[in-house]
Design a protein around this motif. Structure first.
Motif, PDB file in Angstrom:
ATOM      1  N   HIS A  49      41.998  90.563 -85.155  1.00 14.88           N
ATOM      2  CA  HIS A  49      40.822  91.197 -84.561  1.00 14.88           C
ATOM      3  C   HIS A  49      41.142  92.613 -84.078  1.00 14.88           C
ATOM      4  O   HIS A  49      40.388  93.551 -84.319  1.00 14.88           O
ATOM      5  N   SER A  56      34.246  90.806 -85.196  1.00 14.56           N
ATOM      6  CA  SER A  56      34.036  90.141 -83.902  1.00 14.56           C
ATOM      7  C   SER A  56      33.399  88.769 -84.041  1.00 14.56           C
ATOM      8  O   SER A  56      33.823  87.810 -83.398  1.00 14.56           O
ATOM      9  N   ARG A  57      32.385  88.650 -84.857  1.00 14.48           N
ATOM     10  CA  ARG A  57      31.692  87.362 -85.013  1.00 14.48           C
ATOM     11  C   ARG A  57      32.609  86.326 -85.675  1.00 14.48           C
ATOM     12  O   ARG A  57      32.639  85.165 -85.285  1.00 14.48           O
ATOM     13  N   TYR A  75      27.881  82.945 -78.660  1.00 19.85           N
ATOM     14  CA  TYR A  75      28.636  84.175 -78.908  1.00 19.85           C
ATOM     15  C   TYR A  75      28.549  85.103 -77.698  1.00 19.85           C
ATOM     16  O   TYR A  75      29.546  85.688 -77.290  1.00 19.85           O
ATOM     17  N   CYS A  79      31.690  86.413 -75.550  1.00 22.38           N
ATOM     18  CA  CYS A  79      31.979  87.840 -75.363  1.00 22.38           C
ATOM     19  C   CYS A  79      32.212  88.152 -73.891  1.00 22.38           C
ATOM     20  O   CYS A  79      33.153  88.872 -73.543  1.00 22.38           O
ATOM     21  N   TRP A  82      35.585  86.868 -72.960  1.00 32.37           N
ATOM     22  CA  TRP A  82      36.666  87.583 -73.636  1.00 32.37           C
ATOM     23  C   TRP A  82      36.836  89.004 -73.109  1.00 32.37           C
ATOM     24  O   TRP A  82      37.947  89.513 -72.993  1.00 32.37           O
ATOM     25  N   GLN A  83      35.756  89.645 -72.773  1.00 27.95           N
ATOM     26  CA  GLN A  83      35.806  91.076 -72.483  1.00 27.95           C
ATOM     27  C   GLN A  83      36.251  91.425 -71.070  1.00 27.95           C
ATOM     28  O   GLN A  83      36.950  92.420 -70.872  1.00 27.95           O
ATOM     29  N   GLY A 112      40.923  95.605 -79.533  1.00 27.08           N
ATOM     30  CA  GLY A 112      39.936  95.061 -80.454  1.00 27.08           C
ATOM     31  C   GLY A 112      38.538  95.575 -80.152  1.00 27.08           C
ATOM     32  O   GLY A 112      38.260  96.106 -79.077  1.00 27.08           O
ATOM     33  N   GLU A 113      37.668  95.418 -81.118  1.00 28.11           N
ATOM     34  CA  GLU A 113      36.295  95.905 -80.987  1.00 28.11           C
ATOM     35  C   GLU A 113      35.576  95.303 -79.777  1.00 28.11           C
ATOM     36  O   GLU A 113      34.877  96.015 -79.051  1.00 28.11           O
ATOM     37  N   LEU A 114      35.741  94.017 -79.542  1.00 30.23           N
ATOM     38  CA  LEU A 114      35.053  93.387 -78.407  1.00 30.23           C
ATOM     39  C   LEU A 114      35.486  94.012 -77.084  1.00 30.23           C
ATOM     40  O   LEU A 114      34.657  94.295 -76.220  1.00 30.23           O
TER      41      LEU A 114
END
Length: 139
Positions: A49, A56-57, A75, A79, A82-83, A112-114
């Motif tokens: 990731h 992300s998905r 989801y 998020c 996770w974020q 990562g993007e998230l």
């Protein structure tokens, strides 16, 4: 002559603690927190990731499967879990604006993007850094 200064994000501009993620996700897992953390860390998913090789998905789907997360975990909730694991090192982020008066300031990180999406929303200073000088591993 120095023209550009790059900052790393993790443990330089922001502190972080992955344990916060595991504790939050364990509420939705059939695994105990230590086992959940180990399963995800050992799977290589985080690296995939962070380097943009796992969107992300898809990352969510894989973590949900390997972490034995409840199907009811959305989801959006994932998020959020996770974020939110960062805190600002204000003494460092406050250096960015004055340095930008004399130098080009950039970011370099294996983020990562998230995490980037959350950070950019929570800490506006990151949006003030020229996009071409953001060397983020998921890009």
């Amino acid at each position: 002559m120095i023209r550009t200064i790059f900052f790393d994000i993790g443990n330089v501009l922001l502190g972080f603690n992955h344990d916060l993620i595991w504790q939050r996700l364990a509420v939705f897992s059939a695994l105990p927190v230590e086992r959940l953390a180990q399963e995800i860390r050992d799977s290589g998913l985080m690296n995939l990731h962070e380097t943009g090789r796992l969107a992300s998905r898809q990352f969510f789907d894989e973590v949900q499967q390997r972490g034995k997360l409840l199907p009811s975990l959305t989801y959006g909730v994932f998020c959020s879990c996770w974020q939110d694991m960062f805190w600002e090192h204000a003494e460092m982020t406050q250096l960015i604006i004055p340095l930008q008066r004399r130098y080009r300031v950039g970011l370099i990180s294996n983020i990562g993007e998230l995490h980037w999406l959350w950070i950019a929303e929570q800490y506006p200073i990151f949006n003030q850094i020229e996009a071409s000088l953001r060397m983020l591993s998921f890009q």
